[in-house]
Scaffold this active site. Structure first.
Site, mmCIF file in Angstrom:
data_model
loop_
_atom_site.group_PDB
_atom_site.id
_atom_site.type_symbol
_atom_site.label_atom_id
_atom_site.label_comp_id
_atom_site.label_asym_id
_atom_site.label_seq_id
_atom_site.Cartn_x
_atom_site.Cartn_y
_atom_site.Cartn_z
ATOM 1 N N GLU A 129 0.827 -1.217 0.000
ATOM 2 C CA GLU A 129 0.000 0.000 0.000
ATOM 3 C C GLU A 129 0.856 1.259 0.000
ATOM 4 O O GLU A 129 0.516 2.269 -0.634
ATOM 5 C CB GLU A 129 -0.899 -0.015 1.247
ATOM 6 C CG GLU A 129 -1.900 1.091 1.317
ATOM 7 C CD GLU A 129 -2.953 0.979 0.219
ATOM 8 O OE1 GLU A 129 -3.791 0.084 0.283
ATOM 9 O OE2 GLU A 129 -2.914 1.813 -0.701
ATOM 10 N N GLY A 134 1.262 7.227 -0.700
ATOM 11 C CA GLY A 134 1.465 7.343 0.760
ATOM 12 C C GLY A 134 0.296 6.798 1.543
ATOM 13 O O GLY A 134 -0.013 5.609 1.506
ATOM 14 N N ILE A 136 -2.862 7.272 1.105
ATOM 15 C CA ILE A 136 -4.126 7.060 0.367
ATOM 16 C C ILE A 136 -4.340 5.547 0.171
ATOM 17 O O ILE A 136 -3.469 4.886 -0.397
ATOM 18 C CB ILE A 136 -4.078 7.751 -1.020
ATOM 19 C CG1 ILE A 136 -3.838 9.245 -0.864
ATOM 20 C CG2 ILE A 136 -5.348 7.477 -1.801
ATOM 21 C CD1 ILE A 136 -3.596 9.978 -2.182
ATOM 22 N N GLY A 187 13.025 19.808 1.838
ATOM 23 C CA GLY A 187 13.158 18.361 2.057
ATOM 24 C C GLY A 187 12.120 17.544 1.311
ATOM 25 O O GLY A 187 11.961 16.354 1.580
ATOM 26 N N LYS A 205 4.368 3.954 -10.571
ATOM 27 C CA LYS A 205 3.115 3.815 -9.819
ATOM 28 C C LYS A 205 1.953 3.433 -10.734
ATOM 29 O O LYS A 205 1.142 2.570 -10.390
ATOM 30 C CB LYS A 205 2.836 5.116 -9.052
ATOM 31 C CG LYS A 205 3.872 5.334 -7.927
ATOM 32 C CD LYS A 205 3.806 6.727 -7.323
ATOM 33 C CE LYS A 205 4.813 6.877 -6.186
ATOM 34 N NZ LYS A 205 5.020 8.255 -5.761
ATOM 35 N N GLY A 302 5.988 11.170 3.035
ATOM 36 C CA GLY A 302 6.261 11.602 4.413
ATOM 37 C C GLY A 302 6.302 10.409 5.358
ATOM 38 O O GLY A 302 5.669 9.379 5.129
HETATM 39 N N1 HSE Z 1 9.107 10.746 -4.312
HETATM 40 C C1 HSE Z 1 7.696 10.512 -4.144
HETATM 41 C C2 HSE Z 1 6.946 11.817 -4.341
HETATM 42 C C3 HSE Z 1 7.317 10.002 -2.800
HETATM 43 O O1 HSE Z 1 7.535 12.887 -4.465
HETATM 44 O O2 HSE Z 1 5.739 11.742 -4.371
HETATM 45 C C4 HSE Z 1 7.382 8.535 -2.668
HETATM 46 O O3 HSE Z 1 6.534 7.874 -3.557
#
Ligand code: HSE
Length: 434
Positions: A129, A134, A136, A187, A205, A302
């Site tokens: 998941e 993240g 979701i 960051g 993804k 995050g």
């Molecule tokens: N690097 C990805 C983003 C986060 O900026 O959404 C992890 O999937």
């Protein structure tokens, strides 16, 4: 009370988030699960840096085999990312009869066949998941909530870094480089942001989501991908004038015969719900034959949002262990034997509305040259703006919105237009998704 033992490989940002959730929410997890989950071992090359979480002595190790060869460990959490050695660690964990939870979309986009086949052969479970969006619950939604429905569209904003940059360019009228630098300072962007800004992370993804939605393996290399590095503040301003916002979209549409899968910046109407998904937030829209449309939105990255998706998977697998119902949910959402190759659409055969931007000399006849070429390729112009008045010999931007047209025709027209003496540099094309 039964105890489920976890081994965590990779004690970085997400790993630390997982450890914090397991520690801070230990009681509520136990109340809901009826068992305890114990972070028994954490393997990382760096076991000295303080991650701000108390970890008992003896838990940290630099040897991954303290997890992979440890007969007490039930579930291995892989959070190192990338292809190797993550692939080897996951295969070894499965071969040693350990369930796996991972956030590794790059690995799954490429090696899902091999990994999911082994999961099934060994009668184990895999949770991933955290690999997309993240916090979701998109994978759970596809594999469980929408399990009876024929999905035909999945599209969304699945990269927080790119979305942060585009939002900043839109809201503060700044250039791409300024927004990227800010993302790095905050960051949000990696020191090497290539995968995020070039659309590669989004392509990983959408490859995984496409497999789950339609039951097909997708060769990642076959996805048409373009990132956001060519988007200028002028494109953003023109989009606004035409009533759109620019978002990096990952798109997968199945018409029953072929899949149209692509990643690119797209203009979406500013009143569309996804147009107001800004900053590092993600949003994924799923459409099917039963529930019509569902947009899931939330924190796509995050430590704690992604950590909570990891822990959610851990608890799901722990439930399967405590109820002796392993193998309940096929990794790909379809039974492995039902995974069938579905061909992909060539991008030249898709139809869309288009935003085009050209750098042209501001002199009589230029517009008729360009519109003539577009007309010859059956492309009809909906509206047009010229930005500024060119001084002698200087180029200005000519931007136009075109009615629905065939991509192949647009590409041929662009090639011809770019050869005109009055056109300089490369033109820009942004597809419009309504
Ligand atoms: N690097 C990805 C983003 C986060 O900026 O959404 C992890 O999937």
């Amino acid at each position: 009370m039964k105890e489920i033992n976890l081994g965590l490989i990779g004690f970085g940002t997400i790993g630390a988030g997982v450890a914090k959730i397991l520690t801070d929410n230990r009681e509520i997890i136990q109340k809901r699960l009826g068992a305890t989950v114990c972070l028994t071992k954490i393997a990382d090359l760096d076991i000295e840096t303080d991650r701000g979480i108390h970890i008992d002595k003896g838990v940290l190790t630099t040897s991954v085999d303290d997890i992979l060869e440890n007969p007490d460990i039930d579930i291995v959490i892989e959070l190192i990312g990338g292809y190797d050695p993550a692939r080897a660690f996951i295969l070894k964990a499965l071969n040693n009869k350990k369930h796996v939870v991972t956030a590794n979309k790059a690995l799954l986009a490429k090696h899902a066949d091999e990994i999911f086949t082994l999961v099934e052969e060994k009668g184990l479970s895999i949770g991933f998941e955290a690999s997309i969006g993240g916090a979701i619950p998109i994978i759970r939604s596809i594999r469980e909530a929408f399990v009876a429905n024929r999905i035909h569209t999945i599209e969304g904003i699945v990269n927080g870094t790119a979305n942060y940059i585009l939002s900043k360019m839109s809201d503060e009228n700044c250039d791409f480089d300024v927004a990227l630098k800010e993302a790095q300072e905050q960051g949000f962007a990696e020191a090497d942001p290539t995968f995020d800004i070039e659309g590669i992370d989004s392509a990983h993804k959408i490859a995984v989501l496409t497999r789950l939605a339609y039951g097909t393996p997708v060769k990642f290399e076959d996805i048409n991908v373009s990132g956001i590095t060519n988007i200028t503040s002028e494109d953003i301003e023109c989009a606004r004038e035409f009533g759109y916002r620019i978002k990096l979209l990952a798109i997968s549409k199945y018409d029953g015969e072929k899949i149209d899968i692509r990643v690119h910046p797209a203009m979406i109407p500013s009143g569309h719900p996804m147009a107001s998904v800004n900053g590092v937030l993600n949003a994924i829209r799923v459409c099917d034959d039963m529930m019509d449309e569902n947009i899931l939105a939330g924190h796509g990255a995050g430590a704690l949002p992604t950590g909570s998706a990891v822990v959610g998977d851990v608890i799901e697998i722990a439930r399967n262990i405590t109820s002796n119902s392993i193998g309940r949910l096929p990794a790909s959402s379809f039974q492995n034997s039902e995974i069938k190759h579905i061909p992909l659409k060539d991008i030249s055969t898709i139809e869309s509305e288009y935003f085009l931007r050209f750098n042209v000399l501001d002199k009589p006849g230029v517009l008729s040259n360009i519109s003539g070429i577009l007309g010859n390729h059956s492309i009809s112009i909906e509206s047009m703006i010229q930005k500024g008045r060119g001084e002698q010999g200087k180029a200005v931007s000519l931007v136009m919105m075109c009615h629905r047209s065939l991509e192949g025709n647009i590409q041929k027209a662009l090639q011809e237009i770019e050869k005109l003496d009055v056109v300089s540099g490369k033109s820009n094309l942004i597809r419009v998704e309504k």
